[in-house]
Design an enzyme around this catalytic site. Structure first.
Site, PDB file in Angstrom:
ATOM      1  N   HIS A 525      16.330  36.158  -7.232  1.00  0.00           N
ATOM      2  CA  HIS A 525      17.608  36.632  -7.037  1.00  0.00           C
ATOM      3  C   HIS A 525      17.450  38.267  -7.557  1.00  0.00           C
ATOM      4  O   HIS A 525      17.531  39.334  -7.934  1.00  0.00           O
ATOM      5  CB  HIS A 525      19.398  36.141  -6.819  1.00  0.00           C
ATOM      6  CG  HIS A 525      20.035  37.161  -6.024  1.00  0.00           C
ATOM      7  ND1 HIS A 525      20.146  37.402  -5.296  1.00  0.00           N
ATOM      8  CD2 HIS A 525      20.976  38.202  -7.529  1.00  0.00           C
ATOM      9  CE1 HIS A 525      21.195  38.425  -4.971  1.00  0.00           C
ATOM     10  NE2 HIS A 525      22.166  39.239  -6.396  1.00  0.00           N
ATOM     11  N   GLU A 526      17.977  37.852  -9.015  1.00  0.00           N
ATOM     12  CA  GLU A 526      17.615  38.901  -9.941  1.00  0.00           C
ATOM     13  C   GLU A 526      17.030  40.015  -9.910  1.00  0.00           C
ATOM     14  O   GLU A 526      16.501  41.631  -9.944  1.00  0.00           O
ATOM     15  CB  GLU A 526      18.361  38.922 -11.556  1.00  0.00           C
ATOM     16  CG  GLU A 526      19.610  37.838 -11.234  1.00  0.00           C
ATOM     17  CD  GLU A 526      21.026  39.212 -10.687  1.00  0.00           C
ATOM     18  OE1 GLU A 526      21.082  40.598 -10.546  1.00  0.00           O
ATOM     19  OE2 GLU A 526      21.489  38.673  -9.918  1.00  0.00           O
TER      20      GLU A 526
END
Length: 735
Positions: A525-526
């Site tokens: 995600h990041e």
């Protein structure tokens, strides 16, 4: 070399950062002014003695002769920040006055671009300072932040309320269609004009003074809120001194807790904290229900202990201040003011989405409660299921239903292998290649640094990764930049320096750091945010990278999460850290089958926090809140939140909305997920590594930043508007 940026962007991003923005995005762009302001004149304006050795040797006052113009972290000391801020603020005032009082007729170049490319030193300082106060803070930096925050707030108001500057921007806006501007220039002009109007430029003198007072107070309270949350999180501990207290805990966690105890001065014991890498495994594995309750209570009562770090009254005051500001600006509520600039447009549209999701989520959550109570009864447990039991029994049911054990999964998700999975995905999709460097500057020994290059070997940017939990780092996970991508006035393409900060458990002994499936997914995600910053291809720093509306910025990161569940990707990186065995297909099948497990809980706890955020920020002037806890309870009772679930963030530690950039915007995650689920459907239809689809995603989403309307960009990518049904399907809430 770092060159040029925007006064408006630098001031606004500094204020966002001063409020401890916790989202995975950022709004900053580095700049370098070409103005030849002398150190003497600026320091003289500040009353600073330029002969002082500390000032003369300040790294912020020099060009950075480092690889890729990275900050020289080894040279930057705490004492350098305050004089650097003071000089930077003085420089901005000089630069703003030059633009505002220019005797020439206003043009796009001498007004809009001039403001865009001013503010070099301020941007240089804020990029380093606020990244450090989030990821590696200390009492000195916290004190400087408290002192500088109000000064930055005042500076922002001085820019927004500068009448001569607004006249020049207004004159250009009035004839915008006659200026022959490119689409990105037109959007920059329009955004500049709206920024002034929304900053109070059209208020009368009395109203402007009131706005200044409200902004200054809001900044001070936001900083205090963030400090209180950090203190409460760091101070709480549960000391275990008996073997029976360790019942159910895996050995790796026992070892990590012993190390924490040693670091905290409790030799020979074990310590549990409210940091997620400690709290979550304990709540999942511990068979001591009494101790689970203590840990859960310690976490959910942060900021609500009637001590010096209590945040109840701060939350009330912040909500009231924001309501007053909205009223001053002619809006019904703070939510109305904020949402006008989001893709959602208004609170009604947000509520419509939440109304679609909430009933299905709460229904599923109740079914999950019933299943866990049934398990308790079958085991002979003579108690009623409660909130502090959720993670423990959810894990039991997952093991029973899917034969899936988190402790069996983790050996296949070492941090190093998962990172390689992220890099593999980025390479297949976007042609990105990563080479670790061990000689680049970094702000902490935990940080890893990588050169990122394209398929031709050309540098894309620099990627920093800061993985491990520590007391000097706030909780959560995020992406930010030490330098954004942009193009200088001379046409030089400046490469970005992007950082991902996470809070994974540290390795113990010779063992590598092993991640849960959720933690591995967080890394994907990041890194989705990181690609948004690294693959940016714009001109103006205030428009590049993740400079998009809050309810659109999570979209690219949520898309990237999907690849982690793909068998082809798992097969490339998910390998047992001891044997090198690729994760068995049987386990992949179980992971995929369980991917929608416990979504009633996950969706409901998130939605409860979203509804709480909107409740705080739809308050109008005169809506007096006397008790934060009572207000929170009334809101959650009204929507029917079950007692077995607490909001993902209760009021008193809801940093996203009270000390970050997500006030009236926490809905953004699920709003963005609509785009994410719909976008991934395009890859499902065409092939998960289809080059044409990936190229379109870069062209219309990752590279564009804020140069065009995000909804129009999405339609260019997908050929249609996003359909919410794919979100509901991905969460298992509809068939």
């Amino acid at each position: 070399m770092m060159k040029k940026l925007t006064v408006a962007a630098a001031v606004m991003s500094a204020l966002i950062a001063a409020g401890c923005s916790n989202d995975s995005s950022e709004q900053k762009s580095p700049v370098e002014s070409e103005k030849a302001q002398s150190i003497e004149s600026v320091d003289g304006a500040n009353g600073t003695d330029t002969k002082n050795d500390a000032t003369a040797s300040n790294p912020f006052f020099e060009e950075w002769d480092t690889p890729y113009g990275m900050p020289p972290f080894d040279q930057i000391k705490d004492e350098h920040f305050k004089p650097a801020f003071e000089r930077a603020i003085a420089e901005v005032r000089i630069e703003v006055d030059e633009v505002a009082n220019n005797p020439e007729e206003p043009t796009f170049a001498n007004t809009i671009e001039a403001m865009e490319y001013n503010g070099k030193l301020l941007n240089k300082v804020t990029n380093v300072f606020y990244n450090l106060t989030s990821a590696n803070t200390n009492p000195t930096l916290q004190a400087i932040s408290k002192e500088i925050g109000p000064q930055l707030s005042s500076l922002r108001d001085d820019v927004n309320l500068n009448e001569n500057l607004f006249k020049r921007v207004s004159a250009l806006y009035a004839k915008k269609d006659e200026l022959g501007l490119r689409s990105d220039q037109m959007r920059l002009l329009e955004d500049s004009y709206k920024s002034f109007v929304r900053g109070g430029a059209e208020l009368n003198d009395e109203q402007k003074q009131k706005l200044r007072e409200l902004n200054k107070k809001e900044t001070q309270l936001s900083l205090q809120f963030a400090e209180n949350v950090l203190a409460e999180t760091n101070n709480w501990e549960l000391v275990l001194d008996k073997e029976e207290d360790l019942a159910g805990l895996p050995q790796w966690f026992i070892d990590a807790s012993a190390k924490t105890a040693e670091e905290r001065g409790h030799e020979g014991k074990w310590v549990i904290t409210t940091h997620r890498p400690s709290k979550d495994p304990f709540l999942i594995n511990s068979t001591r229900r009494d101790l689970r309750e203590k840990v859960y209570s310690g976490y959910t009562n942060r900021g609500d202990n009637d001590n010096e770090y209590d945040n109840k009254n701060i939350a009330i005051e912040l909500a009231a201040l924001r309501a007053q500001k909205a009223d001053l600006m002619g809006y019904k509520s703070h939510a109305d003011f904020v949402l006008e600039e989001r893709t959602a447009k208004n609170a009604e549209n947000v509520s419509e989405l939440l109304d679609q999701v909430w009933p299905a989520a709460i229904k599923q959550a109740k079914a999950e409660v019933a299943a866990m109570q049934e398990m308790i009864n079958k085991e002979g447990g003579d108690f009623t299921f409660a909130a502090h039991d959720w993670r423990h029994y959810a894990e039991k049911i997952r093991k029973a239903k899917y034969s899936l054990n988190e402790e069996e999964i983790k050996p296949y998700f070492s941090l190093d292998s998962t990172l390689q999975g992220v890099f593999y995905t980025a390479n297949r999709l976007f042609g990105m290649n990563f080479e670790e460097r061990f000689d680049l500057p970094k702000y902490h020994e935990d940080v890893r640094t990588f050169e990122v290059k394209d398929e031709k070997g050309e540098l894309i940017g620099i990627y920093l990764a800061d993985f491990y939990v520590r007391d000097s780092k706030r909780g959560g996970a995020w992406m930010n930049s030490y330098r954004k991508q942009f193009v200088t006035e001379d046409g030089e393409f400046v490469k970005p320096i992007i950082v991902n900060v996470l809070n994974f458990p540290r390795p113990v002994g010779d063992e590598p750091a092993l991640l849960t499936f959720d933690q591995a997914s967080t890394l994907f995600h990041e890194f989705g945010h990181a690609t948004h910053g690294l693959l940016s291809d714009g001109v103006y720093p205030s428009q590049t990278g993740t400079s998009v509306p809050r309810d659109f910025v999570e979209f690219p990161s949520q898309v990237l999460e999907n690849w982690m569940l793909e068998p082809e990707v798992l097969g490339k990186f998910a390998k047992h850290y001891k044997t090198g065995e690729v994760i068995p297909q049987e386990m992949i099948d179980k992971i995929q089958a369980a991917s929608q497990f416990n979504q009633g809980f996950a969706t409901t706890e998130y939605m409860a926090a979203t509804l709480l955020d909107l409740a705080w920020h739809t308050q109008e002037v005169g809506d007096e809140i006397k008790d934060a806890d009572a207000f929170e309870k009334a809101v959650l009772d009204e929507v029917g939140l079950i007692p077995e679930i607490a909001p993902r963030y209760r009021t008193t530690y809801f940093s996203h909305i009270f000390s970050g950039g997500y006030s009236a915007g926490y809905y953004s995650y699920i709003w963005s997920e609509i785009f994410g689920a719909d976008a991934y459907q395009a890859f499902r239809e065409n092939g998960i590594f289809d080059k044409e689809t990936a190229d379109k995603f870069v062209e219309y989403i990752l590279s564009k930043g804020g140069t065009e309307d995000p909804l129009e960009l999405y339609k260019k990518f997908r050929g249609k508007e996003a359909d919410p049904k794919y979100l509901l399907k991905s969460r298992g809430l509809i068939d």
